[in-house]
Design a protein around this motif. Structure first.
Motif, PDB file in Angstrom:
ATOM      1  N   ILE A   1       0.854  -1.343  -0.147  1.00  0.00           N
ATOM      2  CA  ILE A   1      -0.008  -0.174   0.027  1.00  0.00           C
ATOM      3  C   ILE A   1       0.617   1.292   0.190  1.00  0.00           C
ATOM      4  CG2 ILE A   1      -1.633   1.224   1.450  1.00  0.00           C
ATOM      5  CD1 ILE A   1      -2.701  -1.405   2.528  1.00  0.00           C
ATOM      6  N   LEU A   2       0.494   2.286  -0.762  1.00  0.00           N
ATOM      7  CA  LEU A   2       1.158   3.532  -0.734  1.00  0.00           C
ATOM      8  C   LEU A   2      -0.008   4.715  -0.509  1.00  0.00           C
ATOM      9  CD1 LEU A   2       3.251   5.741  -1.350  1.00  0.00           C
ATOM     10  CD2 LEU A   2       2.193   5.935  -3.683  1.00  0.00           C
ATOM     11  N   LEU A   3       0.366   5.230   0.812  1.00  0.00           N
ATOM     12  CA  LEU A   3      -0.604   6.214   1.412  1.00  0.00           C
ATOM     13  C   LEU A   3       0.132   7.514   1.147  1.00  0.00           C
ATOM     14  CD1 LEU A   3      -3.298   6.710   2.933  1.00  0.00           C
ATOM     15  CD2 LEU A   3      -1.779   6.190   5.028  1.00  0.00           C
ATOM     16  N   THR A   4      -0.084   8.422   0.395  1.00  0.00           N
ATOM     17  CA  THR A   4       0.545   9.706   0.143  1.00  0.00           C
ATOM     18  C   THR A   4      -0.306  10.660   0.128  1.00  0.00           C
ATOM     19  OG1 THR A   4       2.080  10.878  -1.632  1.00  0.00           O
ATOM     20  CG2 THR A   4       0.602   9.191  -2.609  1.00  0.00           C
ATOM     21  N   ASP A   5       0.455  11.944   0.635  1.00  0.00           N
ATOM     22  CA  ASP A   5      -0.429  13.274   0.473  1.00  0.00           C
ATOM     23  C   ASP A   5      -0.120  13.781  -1.102  1.00  0.00           C
ATOM     24  OD1 ASP A   5      -1.284  15.884   1.286  1.00  0.00           O
ATOM     25  OD2 ASP A   5       0.786  16.367   1.763  1.00  0.00           O
ATOM     26  N   VAL A   6      -1.257  14.454  -1.455  1.00  0.00           N
ATOM     27  CA  VAL A   6      -1.014  14.944  -2.671  1.00  0.00           C
ATOM     28  C   VAL A   6      -0.202  16.170  -2.870  1.00  0.00           C
ATOM     29  CG1 VAL A   6      -2.642  16.207  -4.389  1.00  0.00           C
ATOM     30  CG2 VAL A   6      -3.617  14.451  -3.274  1.00  0.00           C
ATOM     31  N   GLY A   7      -0.055  17.069  -2.064  1.00  0.00           N
ATOM     32  CA  GLY A   7       0.574  18.258  -2.163  1.00  0.00           C
ATOM     33  C   GLY A   7       2.115  18.232  -1.333  1.00  0.00           C
ATOM     34  N   LEU A   8       2.728  17.223  -1.993  1.00  0.00           N
ATOM     35  CA  LEU A   8       4.304  16.894  -1.180  1.00  0.00           C
ATOM     36  C   LEU A   8       5.178  17.814  -1.858  1.00  0.00           C
ATOM     37  CD1 LEU A   8       4.573  12.980  -1.448  1.00  0.00           C
ATOM     38  CD2 LEU A   8       4.360  14.602   0.502  1.00  0.00           C
ATOM     39  N   PRO A   9       6.208  18.230  -1.304  1.00  0.00           N
ATOM     40  CA  PRO A   9       7.238  19.035  -1.977  1.00  0.00           C
ATOM     41  C   PRO A   9       7.901  17.934  -2.749  1.00  0.00           C
ATOM     42  CG  PRO A   9       7.609  18.826   0.587  1.00  0.00           C
ATOM     43  CD  PRO A   9       6.445  18.145   0.112  1.00  0.00           C
ATOM     44  N   GLY A  10       8.818  18.489  -3.823  1.00  0.00           N
ATOM     45  CA  GLY A  10       9.168  17.490  -4.804  1.00  0.00           C
ATOM     46  C   GLY A  10       8.104  17.022  -5.725  1.00  0.00           C
ATOM     47  N   PRO A  11       8.251  15.794  -6.253  1.00  0.00           N
ATOM     48  CA  PRO A  11       7.231  15.184  -7.005  1.00  0.00           C
ATOM     49  C   PRO A  11       6.148  15.018  -6.149  1.00  0.00           C
ATOM     50  CG  PRO A  11       9.212  13.867  -7.043  1.00  0.00           C
ATOM     51  CD  PRO A  11       9.583  14.760  -6.174  1.00  0.00           C
ATOM     52  N   ASN A  12       4.849  15.404  -6.646  1.00  0.00           N
ATOM     53  CA  ASN A  12       3.497  15.384  -5.932  1.00  0.00           C
ATOM     54  C   ASN A  12       3.138  13.844  -5.714  1.00  0.00           C
ATOM     55  OD1 ASN A  12       1.854  14.611  -8.069  1.00  0.00           O
ATOM     56  ND2 ASN A  12       1.682  16.681  -8.781  1.00  0.00           N
ATOM     57  N   GLY A  13       2.177  13.783  -5.073  1.00  0.00           N
ATOM     58  CA  GLY A  13       1.367  12.509  -4.764  1.00  0.00           C
ATOM     59  C   GLY A  13       1.122  11.680  -5.941  1.00  0.00           C
ATOM     60  N   ARG A  14       0.490  12.461  -6.919  1.00  0.00           N
ATOM     61  CA  ARG A  14       0.188  11.727  -7.903  1.00  0.00           C
ATOM     62  C   ARG A  14       1.178  10.972  -8.784  1.00  0.00           C
ATOM     63  NH1 ARG A  14      -3.845  10.637 -12.169  1.00  0.00           N
ATOM     64  NH2 ARG A  14      -2.830   8.633 -12.916  1.00  0.00           N
ATOM     65  N   GLN A  15       2.547  11.896  -8.847  1.00  0.00           N
ATOM     66  CA  GLN A  15       3.655  11.361  -9.735  1.00  0.00           C
ATOM     67  C   GLN A  15       4.497  10.306  -8.585  1.00  0.00           C
ATOM     68  OE1 GLN A  15       5.486  15.402  -9.522  1.00  0.00           O
ATOM     69  NE2 GLN A  15       5.263  15.523 -11.836  1.00  0.00           N
ATOM     70  N   VAL A  16       4.134  10.350  -7.472  1.00  0.00           N
ATOM     71  CA  VAL A  16       4.664   9.147  -6.507  1.00  0.00           C
ATOM     72  C   VAL A  16       4.127   7.933  -6.953  1.00  0.00           C
ATOM     73  CG1 VAL A  16       5.183   8.526  -4.232  1.00  0.00           C
ATOM     74  CG2 VAL A  16       5.676  10.879  -4.886  1.00  0.00           C
ATOM     75  N   ALA A  17       2.702   8.249  -6.939  1.00  0.00           N
ATOM     76  CA  ALA A  17       1.690   7.150  -7.006  1.00  0.00           C
ATOM     77  C   ALA A  17       1.961   6.357  -8.356  1.00  0.00           C
ATOM     78  CB  ALA A  17       0.422   7.511  -7.001  1.00  0.00           C
ATOM     79  N   ASP A  18       2.197   7.112  -9.477  1.00  0.00           N
ATOM     80  CA  ASP A  18       2.429   6.690 -10.998  1.00  0.00           C
ATOM     81  C   ASP A  18       3.911   5.883 -10.911  1.00  0.00           C
ATOM     82  OD1 ASP A  18       0.023   7.645 -12.083  1.00  0.00           O
ATOM     83  OD2 ASP A  18       1.248   9.403 -12.565  1.00  0.00           O
ATOM     84  N   TYR A  19       4.892   6.436 -10.134  1.00  0.00           N
ATOM     85  CA  TYR A  19       6.139   5.610 -10.193  1.00  0.00           C
ATOM     86  C   TYR A  19       5.987   4.302  -9.362  1.00  0.00           C
ATOM     87  CZ  TYR A  19      10.977   4.700  -9.343  1.00  0.00           C
ATOM     88  OH  TYR A  19      12.171   4.291  -9.106  1.00  0.00           O
TER      89      TYR A  19
ATOM     90  N   MET B   1      -4.114  11.412   0.117  1.00  0.00           N
ATOM     91  CA  MET B   1      -4.668  12.236   1.160  1.00  0.00           C
ATOM     92  C   MET B   1      -4.492  13.718   0.796  1.00  0.00           C
ATOM     93  SD  MET B   1      -2.592  10.618   4.667  1.00  0.00           S
ATOM     94  CE  MET B   1      -1.084  10.681   3.956  1.00  0.00           C
ATOM     95  N   THR B   2      -5.578  14.546   0.947  1.00  0.00           N
ATOM     96  CA  THR B   2      -5.450  15.832   0.504  1.00  0.00           C
ATOM     97  C   THR B   2      -6.538  16.760   1.504  1.00  0.00           C
ATOM     98  OG1 THR B   2      -6.049  17.396  -1.227  1.00  0.00           O
ATOM     99  CG2 THR B   2      -7.423  15.387  -0.980  1.00  0.00           C
ATOM    100  N   GLY B   3      -5.769  17.820   1.550  1.00  0.00           N
ATOM    101  CA  GLY B   3      -6.712  19.079   2.284  1.00  0.00           C
ATOM    102  C   GLY B   3      -7.422  19.535   1.505  1.00  0.00           C
ATOM    103  N   TYR B   4      -7.177  19.685   0.218  1.00  0.00           N
ATOM    104  CA  TYR B   4      -8.275  20.535  -0.806  1.00  0.00           C
ATOM    105  C   TYR B   4      -7.876  20.067  -2.347  1.00  0.00           C
ATOM    106  CZ  TYR B   4      -3.880  23.408  -1.500  1.00  0.00           C
ATOM    107  OH  TYR B   4      -2.601  23.626  -1.730  1.00  0.00           O
ATOM    108  N   ALA B   5      -6.644  19.707  -2.718  1.00  0.00           N
ATOM    109  CA  ALA B   5      -6.703  19.346  -3.874  1.00  0.00           C
ATOM    110  C   ALA B   5      -7.018  19.938  -5.024  1.00  0.00           C
ATOM    111  CB  ALA B   5      -6.959  17.840  -4.005  1.00  0.00           C
ATOM    112  N   ALA B   6      -6.801  21.233  -5.191  1.00  0.00           N
ATOM    113  CA  ALA B   6      -7.162  22.108  -6.182  1.00  0.00           C
ATOM    114  C   ALA B   6      -6.690  21.428  -7.483  1.00  0.00           C
ATOM    115  CB  ALA B   6      -6.644  23.474  -6.191  1.00  0.00           C
TER     116      ALA B   6
END
Ligand SMILES: Nc1ncnc2c1ncn2[C@@H]1O[C@H](COP(=O)(O)OP(=O)(O)OP(=O)(O)O)[C@@H](O)[C@H]1O
Ligand SMILES: [Mg+2]
Length: 377
Positions: free
Chosen positions: A309-327, A340-345
Motif C-alpha cells: 500500500i502507498l498512502l501519500t499526501d497529494v501536495g508533497l514537496p518535490g514530486p507530488n503525490g500523484r507522481q509518486v503514485a504513478d512511479y 490524502m489531501t486537504g483540498y486538492a485544487a
C-alpha cells in the motif's frame, strides 16, 4: 483551552503531539484515541477530554467552512463513485429528523428503482443537510418537509437555459412549507455569503455549497419559491451508465483482519500528521515505512523492497503525490494507492488526476475513516 491542555500535557511529556493541534484540527481525534493508552498516567489526563473535544469541535467548524467554500469554487476534490442516492437519503434521514425538530413533519418519498448517479455521497449528504437546515429555518412555527427522489428523462426544451445535454437525470427535491423567498432573494440565493439571516446565524454558504457541488457533478440546481408559499429546491444529477462501484457496497465495520503484516509506505511532509498516521497504522499491525517528501518516497520505491500500500499526501514537496503514485505503479503494478489531501485544487481542475484504482481521503479525517479506507483498498 488549548493552552491549559498544553500545559497539562507537557507535564505528561506529550508536547509533540500537541503542537499539531493548532495547525491541524484532525490530530485532535488521534489525540483522543491515543491518550487512554498511556497507562499509569491516567490521573494526569483526567478531565482533559473536554478541552480536546472543544479543540476538535472548533477545528471541525473551520474545516466545514473551508469545505463549503471549496465546494462553491468547485475546487474541492470530489470522491466520485457510482451510487444510489436513495441509500444516502435513508442514511441521513435520522439526522434530518433531529435537525428539523418536532414541529416539522418529515416525509421521504423514494421510488423502488432509482437510477444511479456518479457523485460524492459525502457531499451529497452535506447538501441535503444544508437544504434541510434552510427549510427548518424557514418554518419557525413548524410545517412539513418533503424529500423526494425520482428518475427524470429531460428533453432539450426542458433543459433550455442550462448547458446540459438532454438525457436521463435523477432529481432529488427538498420542499418546505415555510416563508418562501421573494424573487430578489431567489436570484441571489446561490451567491456565496448572501444571507438574510441575522449576523452570527448564517454564513450564506449553504446554497452556494450545494450549487458548486452539483455543478461539479455535472448537474444543476433549481429553486421554486414564492413568498408565503414555501420553497422547493431541486438538484438534478445525470444518470450514470456504469455499474455501481463494488466499494459502495462495503460495510462501515472496520476491517481488522487480514491486514496484519502488510507493508505500507506513508509519504507526508507534515511531521505531525505523518507521525500520527504512522502510529495509527502500526497500532493496527501494518509494517510502515515513512517518507518526508516525494523525492524520498521515490528513492524508497526504487529499492527492491515490496510494498502493498502507498498512502501519500497529494501536495508533497518535490514530486507530488500523484507522481509518486504513478512511479509506485510502474515498479509494483499491484500496489494499492490512497491519496490524502486537504483540498486538492489540482485534483479538481484535472478530473483525471485520480488515476485508475486510486482512492482519495480528504483531510481532516477520523482515525476510523482512515483505517477503513486503507483496509478497503
Ligand atoms: N428553504 C428556504 N426558504 C426560505 N428562504 C431560503 C430557503 N433556503 C434559503 N433561503 C434564503 O437564501 C439565503 C441563502 O441561503 P444559504 O443556505 O446559502 O445561506 P444561509 O442559510 O443564510 O446561511 P448558512 O447556510 O451558511 O448557515 C438564506 O439566508 C435565505 O434568505
Ligand atoms: Mg443555509
Amino acid at each position: 483551552q488549548v493552552h491549559v491542555q498544553r500545559h497539562v500535557l507537557t507535564a505528561g511529556g506529550a508536547q509533540q503531539r500537541l503542537d499539531g493541534l493548532d495547525r491541524d484540527g484532525h490530530v485532535g481525534h488521534l489525540l483522543v484515541e491515543r491518550l487512554p493508552a498511556r497507562e499509569g498516567q491516567q490521573a494526569r489526563y483526567d478531565g482533559i477530554d473536554k478541552y480536546v473535544e472543544a479543540g476538535i469541535a472548533s477545528a471541525r467548524r473551520a474545516s466545514s467552512l473551508t469545505q463549503r467554500l471549496l465546494a462553491f469554487s468547485r475546487r474541492q476534490a470530489l470522491d466520485q463513485k457510482v451510487s444510489d442516492v436513495s441509500v444516502s437519503i435513508q442514511a441521513v434521514e435520522p439526522l434530518l429528523r433531529t435537525t428539523c425538530g418536532e414541529n416539522v413533519a418529515l416525509n421521504v418519498h423514494l421510488p423502488d428503482a432509482l437510477w444511479r448517479v456518479r457523485t460524492d455521497t459525502h457531499q451529497f449528504e452535506s447538501a441535503l443537510l444544508n437544504l434541510a437546515i434552510n427549510a427548518r429555518d424557514a418554518m419557525p412555527d413548524g410545517g412539513s418537509l418533503s424529500l423526494r427522489a425520482r428518475n427524470m428523462p429531460l428533453s432539450a426544451d426542458e433543459l433550455a437555459g442550462t448547458d446540459l445535454a438532454p438525457g436521463d437525470y435523477v432529481e432529488v427535491s427538498v420542499a418546505d412549507t415555510g416563508v418562501g423567498m421573494p424573487p430578489e432573494v431567489v436570484s441571489r440565493a446561490f451567491d456565496p455569503f448572501f444571507t438574510t439571516k441575522p449576523i452570527g446565524q448564517g454564513t450564506g454558504l449553504g446554497l452556494s455549497m450545494v450549487y458548486g457541488y452539483i455543478r461539479q457533478s455535472g448537474g444543476y440546481v433549481l429553486i421554486d419559491s414564492r413568498e408565503g408559499a414555501g420553497t422547493t429546491v431541486r438538484m438534478r444529477l445525470p444518470r450514470a451508465t456504469e455499474d455501481i462501484a463494488p466499494e459502495a457496497a462495503t460495510s462501515d465495520a472496520p476491517a481488522e483482519t487480514g491486514q496484519r503484516g502488510q507493508r505500507v509506505l506513508v509519504a507526508e511532509d507534515d511531521e505531525v500528521v505523518r507521525m500520527l498516521v504512522v502510529d495509527l497504522l502500526r497500532d493496527r499491525g501494518y509494517v510502515v515505512v515513512e517518507a518526508v517528501d516525494g523525492t524520498q518516497a521515490m528513492a524508497i520505491l526504487a529499492q527492491p523492497t515490496h510494498f502493498d500500500i502507498l498512502l501519500t499526501d497529494v501536495g508533497l514537496p518535490g514530486p507530488n503525490g500523484r507522481q509518486v503514485a504513478d512511479y509506485a505503479r510502474e515498479r509494483m503494478p499491484a500496489i494499492r494507492v490512497l491519496l490524502m489531501t486537504g483540498y486538492a485544487a489540482q485534483a479538481a481542475t484535472d478530473a483525471h488526476f485520480l488515476g485508475h484504482e486510486m482512492a482519495l481521503i480528504v483531510k481532516p479525517f477520523d482515525p476510523d475513516a482512515l483505517i477503513r479506507k486503507v483496509a478497503g483498498l
